[in-house]
Design an enzyme around this catalytic site. Structure first.
Site, PDB file in Angstrom:
ATOM      1  N   GLY A   1       4.167   6.090  -1.022  1.00  0.00           N
ATOM      2  CA  GLY A   1       3.712   4.769  -1.434  1.00  0.00           C
ATOM      3  C   GLY A   1       3.597   4.613  -2.939  1.00  0.00           C
ATOM      4  CB  THR A   2       1.796   6.493  -5.605  1.00  0.00           C
ATOM      5  OG1 THR A   2       2.141   7.801  -5.104  1.00  0.00           O
ATOM      6  CG2 THR A   2       0.380   6.155  -5.180  1.00  0.00           C
TER       7      THR A   2
ATOM      8  CB  SER B   1      -1.942   8.930  -1.728  1.00  0.00           C
ATOM      9  OG  SER B   1      -0.981   9.164  -0.707  1.00  0.00           O
ATOM     10  N   GLY B   2      -0.261   6.010  -1.238  1.00  0.00           N
ATOM     11  CA  GLY B   2       0.033   4.990  -0.243  1.00  0.00           C
ATOM     12  C   GLY B   2      -0.008   5.516   1.169  1.00  0.00           C
ATOM     13  CB  SER B   3       1.590   8.413   2.872  1.00  0.00           C
ATOM     14  OG  SER B   3       1.129   9.473   2.064  1.00  0.00           O
TER      15      SER B   3
ATOM     16  CG  ASP C   1       5.718  12.033   0.606  1.00  0.00           C
ATOM     17  OD1 ASP C   1       5.710  11.750   1.820  1.00  0.00           O
ATOM     18  OD2 ASP C   1       4.946  11.510  -0.210  1.00  0.00           O
TER      19      ASP C   1
END
Length: 351
Positions: A268-269, A91-93, A263
């Site tokens: 990010g993903t 996960s980017g965040s 979200d």
């Protein structure tokens, strides 16, 4: 005071998306990789995920992370992402939240003006560069795991919505992606309920009609998450969209029922999966920035660093950057007499 469990967490968010980071109180997780530790956590201590994310201690839009010792000798730390209905391999965040917490609390030493570190996620090791000044992490950039498209612009029969053209892509999670206009929705915050209903219906249909698994790890199946995308409206951005984080199983007989939450970040993903789709269409080149906006107007910046192969798929190696903030520090306790040791959900917001 007798407690069955006590967890210390740092409350953080990345461009609006809450990413609680557990820094103390986790049990010993067995495994020879962070992926194996994630599976051990899921099998033996899933009560922690439920305790942290469900009410009365959590909320449908919240994510949670556990900082764990890495197994890769080159990594500085490991982290496991817990979401409402799954353990996300990447996960980017959450990577941004974890990096911010690691450096601003001193778990990993901060070096100004830039700290370089490696984090082991269940999906693999990522290299992170954090821009730092006066003890604050101002921006986090990392090179993500390779992203690729499994199905490009294919028809999907979505109950209640008809046939929609979608793409199925990996960006660290398996996404089903469609144009928001196919559902007649503008993906802005005030249309959050409509976005969630459309995305969850689409995701449920995609699991049945286009099931996928990662060629390097067949346990990573999907799609487990979806997004609808739209042209930009803010200067300096290239696109926008809405991602639904599922908070319960979708009931096809009741498509009007909410079963997720938007979200709050641009995801990010999701941004990386979206870039893989754009590249596959010939619409985004290597080295080209892509600024993605969320329903609340926050931004992540992605870029295709180079191309590669994953199994039989052409893939991109994307980078992503964004900002994170610490909002507080908390200690969460479980009283043995508490009637909700695994939290609860209610249909008004949980589905």
């Amino acid at each position: 005071m007798k407690m069955a469990r006590m967890l210390t967490a740092v409350e953080a968010h990345a461009e609006g998306e809450g990413g609680r980071v557990i820094t103390g109180g986790m049990p010993l997780l067995k495994g020879n990789s962070v992926f194996e530790k994630m599976r051990y956590l899921e099998a033996h201590h899933d009560d922690i995920r439920l305790l942290m994310l469900r009410e009365p201690r959590g909320n449908p839009a919240l994510c949670c992370n556990a900082i764990v010792p890495p197994c890769d000798p080159t990594a500085d730390a490991g982290f496991i992402v817990m979401e409402q209905t799954e353990y996300a391999p990447m996960s980017g965040s959450n990577a941004i939240c974890v990096t911010t917490v690691l450096l601003e609390t001193g778990i990993v030493p901060m070096v100004e003006p830039e700290t370089v570190l490696r984090l082991e996620a269940p999906a693999g090791v990522i290299e992170v560069r954090a821009t730092c000044r006066n003890g604050k992490v101002e921006r986090v950039e990392f090179e993500n795991v390779p992203a690729f498209v499994a199905h490009l612009d294919v028809p999907l029969d979505v109950p209640g919505f008809g046939t929609v053209e979608v793409s199925i892509a990996w960006g660290g999670m398996w996404f089903v992606i469609a144009e928001a206009r196919a559902f007649g929705i503008d993906p802005v915050a005030e249309n959050g309920g409509a976005c969630v209903r459309a995305i969850e219906a689409m995701r449920h249909a995609a699991v049945e009609q286009y099931p996928v698994s990662h060629p390097d790890n067949h346990d990573l199946r999907g799609p487990t998450i979806g997004q609808i995308v739209a042209p930009p409206i803010d200067e300096g951005t290239h696109g926008r969209g809405a991602i639904s984080v599922s908070s319960g199983p979708f009931d096809p007989s009741r498509p009007e029922a909410l079963s997720g939450a938007l979200d709050r970040s641009p995801c990010g993903t999701g941004t990386c999966a979206k870039m893989a789709v754009l590249h596959a269409r010939g619409e985004l080149a290597v080295g080209q920035d892509y600024v993605n906006a969320s329903p609340i107007g926050t931004r992540f910046t992605g870029r295709i660093e180079r191309v590669t192969r994953v199994g039989d798929y052409d893939a991109i190696v994307p980078s992503l950057s964004g900002r994170g903030w610490i909002a507080g520090v908390s200690q969460w306790m479980l009283d043995p007499s508490d009637p909700f040791p695994q939290g609860f959900t209610i249909g008004d917001i949980w589905g």
